[in-house]
Design a protein around this motif. Structure first.
Motif, short mmCIF file in Angstrom:
data_model
loop_
_atom_site.label_atom_id
_atom_site.label_comp_id
_atom_site.label_asym_id
_atom_site.label_seq_id
_atom_site.Cartn_x
_atom_site.Cartn_y
_atom_site.Cartn_z
N ARG A 187 0.86 -1.19 0.00
CA ARG A 187 0.00 0.00 0.00
C ARG A 187 0.89 1.24 0.00
NH1 ARG A 187 -5.44 -0.34 2.73
NH2 ARG A 187 -5.94 -2.55 2.81
N TYR A 188 0.53 2.19 -0.85
CA TYR A 188 1.29 3.44 -0.83
C TYR A 188 0.44 4.57 -1.42
CZ TYR A 188 2.37 2.01 -5.66
OH TYR A 188 2.29 1.59 -6.97
N ASP A 189 0.80 5.81 -1.03
CA ASP A 189 0.11 6.99 -1.54
C ASP A 189 0.78 7.45 -2.82
OD1 ASP A 189 -1.69 7.07 0.60
OD2 ASP A 189 -0.24 8.16 1.85
N ALA A 190 -0.02 8.02 -3.73
CA ALA A 190 0.49 8.51 -4.99
C ALA A 190 -0.46 9.57 -5.52
CB ALA A 190 0.63 7.35 -5.99
N VAL A 191 -0.09 10.16 -6.65
CA VAL A 191 -0.96 11.09 -7.37
C VAL A 191 -1.24 10.50 -8.74
CG1 VAL A 191 -1.20 13.40 -8.36
CG2 VAL A 191 -0.07 13.10 -6.14
N ALA A 192 -2.51 10.43 -9.12
CA ALA A 192 -2.88 9.93 -10.44
C ALA A 192 -2.66 11.05 -11.46
CB ALA A 192 -4.33 9.48 -10.45
N LEU A 193 -1.85 10.77 -12.48
CA LEU A 193 -1.49 11.79 -13.47
C LEU A 193 -2.34 11.72 -14.73
CD1 LEU A 193 2.40 11.45 -13.27
CD2 LEU A 193 0.95 13.12 -12.09
N ASP A 194 -2.55 10.52 -15.25
CA ASP A 194 -3.24 10.40 -16.53
C ASP A 194 -3.55 8.93 -16.79
OD1 ASP A 194 -4.35 11.12 -18.95
OD2 ASP A 194 -2.47 11.81 -19.86
N ILE A 195 -4.30 8.68 -17.86
CA ILE A 195 -4.53 7.32 -18.36
C ILE A 195 -3.85 7.25 -19.71
CG2 ILE A 195 -6.29 5.71 -19.19
CD1 ILE A 195 -8.19 7.00 -17.10
N ASP A 196 -2.94 6.29 -19.90
CA ASP A 196 -2.18 6.26 -21.15
C ASP A 196 -2.97 5.58 -22.27
OD1 ASP A 196 -1.88 3.49 -20.94
OD2 ASP A 196 0.25 3.55 -20.46
N ASP A 197 -2.34 5.43 -23.42
CA ASP A 197 -3.05 4.94 -24.60
C ASP A 197 -3.35 3.45 -24.57
OD1 ASP A 197 -3.17 7.47 -25.63
OD2 ASP A 197 -1.42 7.25 -26.93
N SER A 198 -2.93 2.76 -23.51
CA SER A 198 -3.31 1.35 -23.34
C SER A 198 -4.35 1.19 -22.24
CB SER A 198 -2.07 0.50 -23.02
OG SER A 198 -1.59 0.80 -21.72
N GLY A 199 -4.76 2.31 -21.61
CA GLY A 199 -5.72 2.25 -20.52
C GLY A 199 -5.08 2.14 -19.16
N ALA A 200 -3.76 2.09 -19.10
CA ALA A 200 -3.05 2.01 -17.82
C ALA A 200 -3.07 3.37 -17.12
CB ALA A 200 -1.61 1.55 -18.03
N LEU A 201 -3.04 3.34 -15.78
CA LEU A 201 -3.02 4.56 -15.00
C LEU A 201 -1.58 4.99 -14.76
CD1 LEU A 201 -4.87 6.57 -13.43
CD2 LEU A 201 -4.45 5.17 -11.40
N ILE A 260 0.92 7.23 -12.62
CA ILE A 260 0.93 7.82 -11.29
C ILE A 260 2.31 8.38 -10.97
CG2 ILE A 260 -0.86 6.24 -10.48
CD1 ILE A 260 1.42 4.81 -8.87
N GLU A 261 2.37 9.21 -9.93
CA GLU A 261 3.64 9.69 -9.41
C GLU A 261 3.73 9.33 -7.94
OE1 GLU A 261 6.09 13.86 -8.75
OE2 GLU A 261 4.64 13.69 -10.38
N LYS A 262 4.79 8.63 -7.60
CA LYS A 262 5.03 8.21 -6.22
C LYS A 262 6.42 8.66 -5.82
CE LYS A 262 6.12 4.15 -3.48
NZ LYS A 262 6.68 2.80 -3.56
N ASP A 263 6.49 9.53 -4.82
CA ASP A 263 7.77 10.04 -4.32
C ASP A 263 8.64 10.57 -5.45
OD1 ASP A 263 6.99 9.24 -1.76
OD2 ASP A 263 7.85 7.24 -2.02
N GLY A 264 8.04 11.31 -6.36
CA GLY A 264 8.79 11.91 -7.46
C GLY A 264 9.05 10.99 -8.63
N GLU A 265 8.69 9.72 -8.51
CA GLU A 265 8.91 8.76 -9.59
C GLU A 265 7.60 8.48 -10.32
OE1 GLU A 265 10.58 4.18 -10.21
OE2 GLU A 265 10.20 4.96 -8.19
N LYS A 266 7.64 8.49 -11.64
CA LYS A 266 6.45 8.20 -12.44
C LYS A 266 6.36 6.70 -12.71
CE LYS A 266 6.10 12.79 -14.41
NZ LYS A 266 6.10 13.65 -15.62
N LEU A 267 5.19 6.15 -12.42
CA LEU A 267 4.97 4.71 -12.58
C LEU A 267 3.72 4.47 -13.40
CD1 LEU A 267 5.54 3.70 -8.84
CD2 LEU A 267 7.22 3.53 -10.70
N ARG A 268 3.58 3.24 -13.86
CA ARG A 268 2.45 2.85 -14.70
C ARG A 268 1.80 1.63 -14.08
NH1 ARG A 268 2.53 -0.33 -19.60
NH2 ARG A 268 1.02 0.41 -21.13
N LEU A 269 0.49 1.73 -13.79
CA LEU A 269 -0.24 0.62 -13.17
C LEU A 269 -1.00 -0.16 -14.24
CD1 LEU A 269 -1.69 2.33 -9.99
CD2 LEU A 269 0.45 1.05 -10.22
#
Length: 198
Positions: free
Chosen positions: A173-187, A189-198
């Motif tokens: 479990r962790y807190d993040a900010v949702a940035l966008d939905i990419d062209d594959s439907g993935a979310l 996010i930004e976690k601790d300054g790092e951009k990730l893809r869910l």
């Protein structure tokens, strides 16, 4: 998980989808989590459009599989696949769609987090009409799974983009900010300054 389903007050639908040969090929060549995310997001858009058209209220999407109206959940979606054992090829997709429709009082522990289409509109909702329209719309919009056209609608209806969220993945479990939905439907996010893809 348990859920409330009073008799006569909801739609609990399993929609069997036999994808086109092109979509089947694309699914077979894709990373499984990516394609299932896109199919779930596409289903959410299809159902949201039907509820809005038929009931006059606009559902939003909580990425990736819940529809919300006035900040409360009214629909959940789960997708599964059926594979041929011998060829290991996709045969069909089962879209599980549950919509709270009736004018009914929900259990006390759900009143603050869930609602029904009937309770929001103040009128009885024809479940058979909604089911027919969902079936028609899922068929009509299947081509958008190849073009990605549904994604813009998914972004417009999103209630998570630009907001702080909590990500729960297994025991993590962790807190993040949702940035966008990419062209594959993935979310994205930004976690601790790092951009990730869910």
């Amino acid at each position: 998980k348990s859920f409330a389903s009073p008799a006569g007050h909801g739609i609990y639908l399993s929609y069997l989808m036999r994808p086109s040969s092109e979509l089947r090929r694309r699914i077979s060549n894709a990373r499984s989590n990516v394609i299932w995310t896109s199919i779930t997001a596409w289903t959410a858009v299809c159902v949201a459009k039907v509820i809005e058209k038929n009931c006059g209220i606009r559902p939003d999407i909580k990425w990736v599989n819940d529809l919300y109206i006035a900040g409360k959940k009214v629909c959940g979606i789960l997708c599964e696949a059926s594979m041929a054992i011998e060829t290991r090829q996709l045969e069909s997709i089962i879209l599980g769609i549950g919509v709270n429709t009736g004018r009914t009082r929900l259990p006390a522990d759900l009143e603050d987090i869930a609602t029904t289409v009937g309770n929001v509109t103040g009128r009885e909702i024809s479940r058979s009409a909604l089911i027919a329209e969902m079936s028609n719309n899922l068929e009509a919009m299947e081509g958008q799974l190849l073009t990605g056209e549904y994604l813009e609608e998914c972004r417009r209806r999103s209630i998570v983009i630009g907001r702080k969220i909590q990500v729960i993945r297994g025991n993590e479990r962790y807190d993040a900010v949702a940035l966008d939905i990419d062209d594959s439907g993935a979310l994205l996010i930004e976690k601790d300054g790092e951009k990730l893809r869910l």
